[in-house]
Design a protein around this motif. Structure first.
Motif, PDB file in Angstrom:
ATOM      1  N   TYR A 198      22.226  26.839  61.548  1.00 49.57           N
ATOM      2  CA  TYR A 198      22.744  25.597  60.322  1.00 49.57           C
ATOM      3  C   TYR A 198      21.699  25.224  60.097  1.00 49.57           C
ATOM      4  O   TYR A 198      20.672  25.107  58.151  1.00 49.57           O
ATOM      5  CB  TYR A 198      23.712  25.118  60.812  1.00 49.57           C
ATOM      6  CG  TYR A 198      24.919  25.634  61.353  1.00 49.57           C
ATOM      7  CD1 TYR A 198      25.768  26.090  60.535  1.00 49.57           C
ATOM      8  CD2 TYR A 198      25.730  25.571  62.179  1.00 49.57           C
ATOM      9  CE1 TYR A 198      26.540  26.731  61.383  1.00 49.57           C
ATOM     10  CE2 TYR A 198      27.142  26.023  63.089  1.00 49.57           C
ATOM     11  CZ  TYR A 198      27.573  26.819  61.939  1.00 49.57           C
ATOM     12  OH  TYR A 198      29.537  27.384  62.662  1.00 49.57           O
ATOM     13  N   CYS A 209      25.877  15.170  65.000  1.00 50.37           N
ATOM     14  CA  CYS A 209      26.374  14.679  63.708  1.00 50.37           C
ATOM     15  C   CYS A 209      26.070  13.319  63.573  1.00 50.37           C
ATOM     16  O   CYS A 209      25.936  12.689  62.724  1.00 50.37           O
ATOM     17  CB  CYS A 209      28.371  14.891  64.322  1.00 50.37           C
ATOM     18  SG  CYS A 209      28.947  16.546  64.317  1.00 50.37           S
ATOM     19  N   LEU A 242      27.525  28.966  54.775  1.00 45.80           N
ATOM     20  CA  LEU A 242      28.174  27.807  54.856  1.00 45.80           C
ATOM     21  C   LEU A 242      27.383  26.555  54.975  1.00 45.80           C
ATOM     22  O   LEU A 242      27.684  26.108  54.248  1.00 45.80           O
ATOM     23  CB  LEU A 242      29.100  28.162  56.384  1.00 45.80           C
ATOM     24  CG  LEU A 242      29.548  29.128  56.690  1.00 45.80           C
ATOM     25  CD1 LEU A 242      30.883  28.975  57.750  1.00 45.80           C
ATOM     26  CD2 LEU A 242      31.262  28.640  55.610  1.00 45.80           C
ATOM     27  N   ILE A 274      28.777  23.493  52.447  1.00 47.20           N
ATOM     28  CA  ILE A 274      28.811  21.742  52.637  1.00 47.20           C
ATOM     29  C   ILE A 274      28.337  21.164  52.172  1.00 47.20           C
ATOM     30  O   ILE A 274      28.746  19.937  52.281  1.00 47.20           O
ATOM     31  CB  ILE A 274      29.236  22.485  54.556  1.00 47.20           C
ATOM     32  CG1 ILE A 274      30.737  23.223  54.773  1.00 47.20           C
ATOM     33  CG2 ILE A 274      29.443  21.407  55.121  1.00 47.20           C
ATOM     34  CD1 ILE A 274      30.418  23.324  56.034  1.00 47.20           C
ATOM     35  N   VAL A 286      28.891  17.095  57.839  1.00 46.75           N
ATOM     36  CA  VAL A 286      29.863  17.213  57.860  1.00 46.75           C
ATOM     37  C   VAL A 286      29.453  18.898  58.451  1.00 46.75           C
ATOM     38  O   VAL A 286      30.066  19.756  59.012  1.00 46.75           O
ATOM     39  CB  VAL A 286      30.271  17.676  56.516  1.00 46.75           C
ATOM     40  CG1 VAL A 286      32.093  18.614  56.724  1.00 46.75           C
ATOM     41  CG2 VAL A 286      30.627  15.824  56.001  1.00 46.75           C
ATOM     42  N   VAL A 287      28.586  19.050  58.031  1.00 50.77           N
ATOM     43  CA  VAL A 287      27.303  20.661  58.478  1.00 50.77           C
ATOM     44  C   VAL A 287      28.027  20.685  60.753  1.00 50.77           C
ATOM     45  O   VAL A 287      28.424  21.440  60.787  1.00 50.77           O
ATOM     46  CB  VAL A 287      26.815  21.035  58.440  1.00 50.77           C
ATOM     47  CG1 VAL A 287      26.239  22.674  58.740  1.00 50.77           C
ATOM     48  CG2 VAL A 287      26.359  21.527  57.020  1.00 50.77           C
ATOM     49  N   TYR A 288      27.641  19.773  60.863  1.00 51.76           N
ATOM     50  CA  TYR A 288      27.377  20.282  62.242  1.00 51.76           C
ATOM     51  C   TYR A 288      29.016  19.385  62.970  1.00 51.76           C
ATOM     52  O   TYR A 288      29.542  20.197  64.213  1.00 51.76           O
ATOM     53  CB  TYR A 288      26.639  18.722  63.333  1.00 51.76           C
ATOM     54  CG  TYR A 288      25.516  19.329  62.686  1.00 51.76           C
ATOM     55  CD1 TYR A 288      24.562  20.403  63.348  1.00 51.76           C
ATOM     56  CD2 TYR A 288      24.585  19.416  61.746  1.00 51.76           C
ATOM     57  CE1 TYR A 288      23.597  21.136  63.334  1.00 51.76           C
ATOM     58  CE2 TYR A 288      23.667  19.973  61.621  1.00 51.76           C
ATOM     59  CZ  TYR A 288      22.618  20.755  62.855  1.00 51.76           C
ATOM     60  OH  TYR A 288      21.403  21.554  62.410  1.00 51.76           O
ATOM     61  N   TYR A 289      30.425  18.672  61.773  1.00 50.04           N
ATOM     62  CA  TYR A 289      31.275  18.558  62.614  1.00 50.04           C
ATOM     63  C   TYR A 289      32.254  19.881  62.537  1.00 50.04           C
ATOM     64  O   TYR A 289      33.198  20.112  63.613  1.00 50.04           O
ATOM     65  CB  TYR A 289      31.514  17.464  62.277  1.00 50.04           C
ATOM     66  CG  TYR A 289      31.720  16.599  61.877  1.00 50.04           C
ATOM     67  CD1 TYR A 289      32.156  15.482  63.350  1.00 50.04           C
ATOM     68  CD2 TYR A 289      30.662  14.814  60.889  1.00 50.04           C
ATOM     69  CE1 TYR A 289      31.644  13.735  63.434  1.00 50.04           C
ATOM     70  CE2 TYR A 289      30.597  14.178  60.855  1.00 50.04           C
ATOM     71  CZ  TYR A 289      30.975  12.852  62.461  1.00 50.04           C
ATOM     72  OH  TYR A 289      30.559  11.998  62.432  1.00 50.04           O
ATOM     73  N   PHE A 290      31.834  20.156  61.423  1.00 52.66           N
ATOM     74  CA  PHE A 290      32.549  21.629  61.247  1.00 52.66           C
ATOM     75  C   PHE A 290      32.002  23.155  62.446  1.00 52.66           C
ATOM     76  O   PHE A 290      32.915  23.395  62.892  1.00 52.66           O
ATOM     77  CB  PHE A 290      32.036  22.346  60.293  1.00 52.66           C
ATOM     78  CG  PHE A 290      32.369  23.765  60.063  1.00 52.66           C
ATOM     79  CD1 PHE A 290      33.436  24.715  60.051  1.00 52.66           C
ATOM     80  CD2 PHE A 290      31.725  25.199  59.988  1.00 52.66           C
ATOM     81  CE1 PHE A 290      34.359  25.576  59.600  1.00 52.66           C
ATOM     82  CE2 PHE A 290      32.060  26.628  59.854  1.00 52.66           C
ATOM     83  CZ  PHE A 290      33.218  26.732  59.670  1.00 52.66           C
ATOM     84  N   GLY A 328      33.892  21.740  65.571  1.00 54.64           N
ATOM     85  CA  GLY A 328      35.616  22.087  65.365  1.00 54.64           C
ATOM     86  C   GLY A 328      35.361  23.553  65.688  1.00 54.64           C
ATOM     87  O   GLY A 328      36.296  23.750  66.559  1.00 54.64           O
ATOM     88  N   VAL A 329      34.761  24.685  65.360  1.00 58.22           N
ATOM     89  CA  VAL A 329      34.679  25.858  65.473  1.00 58.22           C
ATOM     90  C   VAL A 329      34.523  26.317  66.789  1.00 58.22           C
ATOM     91  O   VAL A 329      34.636  27.301  67.534  1.00 58.22           O
ATOM     92  CB  VAL A 329      33.643  26.651  64.597  1.00 58.22           C
ATOM     93  CG1 VAL A 329      34.885  26.769  63.314  1.00 58.22           C
ATOM     94  CG2 VAL A 329      32.827  26.118  64.132  1.00 58.22           C
TER      95      VAL A 329
END
Length: 518
Positions: free
Chosen positions: A75, A140, A199, A203, A211-215, A218-219
């Motif tokens: 990421y 994040c 991704l 993002i 937000v990339v790390y929030y995503f 979540g996954v």
């Protein structure tokens, strides 16, 4: 981690259930909790009388989890400029972040992935996903670059879940599906490498790098939920070994196993070749004669995804071949596609697209076949063997990035492609030093014939094993057992076919002596 080890030891030290009331005793001895607090669904608890079945859902879950866990390592790569602005530091300072993540990953490969041979895999996998997801929360919210760098290193350390899932897939899958199972997990891992950059870039373009790390958080917790619901419990494979014993044997395998050493030598060159191509591709497409934008260059990753999607089909083909031949086919195909790149990569974009697809497909074929044969060395040491293989890949990546970039910058794209041809020639040479049917401890030479079909080789081994046990196998594959009956000092031969006596033989015996019947 201590809870995992203690739970594993408790499971294996329990005595087997008695014949009477065995199921009741078995249920008492089944481990009901993971990590001391997570209840294991009853259908997933280990039952030696009903071992876990490896189906498509479980295999797909392994692949999905591999995709979005390994993405943690990549990421950060398209976000370095955003990090520089956010933390108000120079590009040189933030350029350390990918290095720290990869250094953490290498540490995890050496120190954590071998635990797959020591403890129960289910709680180990769940714990690693919990840790990677939780540490990502820190990424994040932190405003300190030093904290961010430390967390990146720790996230890299615990991002080894795919390297525990891959040997577990090999353990659970039936013999005729091992390569297919491994290829699906490997495809998931490669998808993660490719999709993470895409991704993250998309993002961050429309939101923020946070937000990339929030995503990512979540996954990863989605993967945790999926694994909790489908991952079967499985006993520890080496409960009597210590952690340092596991590390020592891993080092011992690396210098005493011809198959493993051959695989590692091929993997170093193959990984260097693959990394060299994708790193220098950016320079090639950004300069003359193409002058493509960053977005256009990024879209070439989609070509790579098409190649990765061929993984399950490649696995099916490998399941039909002796792994040595699958590696040979993959290496020769890579040589053909690299020749196209060497001749026309800087002349026509069609050549580059063809090479992108071909290198992804046949590099995956090569890696799956090599991994499959390494796993046959010792079933109880697959996690350690896998760790050694991965370290060879890691070394190849570093070599391909550094050497390939230097050659490209100083001598151009054709010289860099010629270097890749040299890497492929090395792979072919190392492969041909040992034949397809050499024994485990044969370093050089050819033995056991040249049969390429795995089914034929397995049937031949079955016949040889049956003959050692006094059972002959007919041409139609049916077993034929010979027994000798001794009576009154005379020896009569009785032949049985499928459990029934041969009527023709009975008549022959009666004619010689009507008073006797066999």
């Amino acid at each position: 981690m201590t809870d995992v080890a203690e739970a594993s030891t408790a499971t294996l030290s329990a005595s087997p259930p008695p014949a009477d009331g065995g199921k009741r005793e078995l249920k008492k001895k089944q481990i009901a909790l993971d990590l001391g607090f997570l209840p294991i669904p009853k259908r997933l608890r280990h039952d030696p009388e009903s071992p876990p079945k490896f189906g498509l859902v479980l295999n797909a879950t392994f692949g999905f989890a591999s995709t979005f866990v390994v993405s943690n390592l990549y990421y950060c790569q398209p976000l370095l400029i955003e990090f520089s602005k956010s933390f108000n530091v120079s590009y040189d300072r933030v350029s350390n972040i990918p290095t720290l993540v990869q250094a953490g990953y290498a540490t995890g490969l050496v120190l954590i992935s071998p635990l797959g041979d020591l403890v129960r895999r289910r709680p180990l996998i769940l714990l690693l996903v919990i840790l990677s997801g939780s540490l990502s929360i820190g990424l994040c919210i932190t405003n300190s670059l030093a904290v961010f760098e430390a967390l990146c290193f720790l996230v890299g350390v615990v991002t080894v879940t795919p390297q525990i899932l891959m040997p577990l897939a090999a353990d659970l899958a039936p013999p005729e599906r091992k390569a297919s199972a491994i290829s699906i997990v490997l495809s998931g891992l490669l998808f993660g490498i490719l999709i993470a950059r895409v991704l993250a870039g998309i993002i961050a373009q429309f939101a923020s790098w946070r937000v990339v790390y929030y995503f990512a958080v979540g996954v990863q917790f989605l993967c945790l939920a999926m694994l909790y619901l489908v991952l079967p419990d499985y006993p520890a494979k080496n409960p009597d070994m210590s952690y340092f014993g596991i590390l020592w044997t891993m080092a011992k395998f690396a210098v005493t196993e011809p198959i493993l050493i051959q695989t590692c030598l091929i993997n170093v060159a193959s990984s260097a070749n693959f990394t060299n191509f994708w790193v220098t591709l950016t320079f090639l497409l950004g300069g003359p004669p193409y002058h493509y934008s960053t977005v256009d260059i990024g879209l070439f990753g989609l070509v790579g995804m098409f190649g990765v999607a061929m993984g399950p089909l490649i696995g099916r083909l490998i399941d039909r071949l002796v792994p040595w031949y699958a590696t040979l086919v993959g290496t020769l195909a890579l040589l053909v596609f690299q020749s196209i790149q060497t001749g026309a990569g800087g002349v026509n974009i069609a050549a580059v697209i063809i090479v992108c697809f071909g290198l992804d497909v046949f590099r995956q074929m090569q890696q799956v076949s090599l991994t499959t044969v390494v796993y046959t060395i010792d079933e109880k040491a697959r996690a350690r063997l896998n760790a050694v293989v991965l370290l060879s890949l890691f070394i190849g990546q570093v070599m391909g990035t550094s050497v390939g970039t230097k050659i490209f910058v100083e001598h151009g794209w054709r010289a860099a492609s010629g270097l890749a041809m040299g890497f492929l020639g090395w792979q072919l040479l190392i492969l041909l030093l040992r034949g397809p049917h050499c024994g485990r401890f044969t370093w050089f030479g050819y033995e056991g014939g040249l049969e390429p079909r795995k089914g034929v080789v397995m049937e031949r081994k079955r016949r040889e094993e049956a003959e050692k046990n006094g059972v002959r196998v007919n041409d139609d594959g049916n077993e034929r057992q010979d027994e000798k009956v001794v009576e009154g000092g005379q020896e009569d031969r009785t032949e049985k076919r499928g459990g029934a006596e041969d009527p023709g033989l009975q008549e022959d015996v009666k004619e010689k002596d009507p008073s006797r019947m066999v």
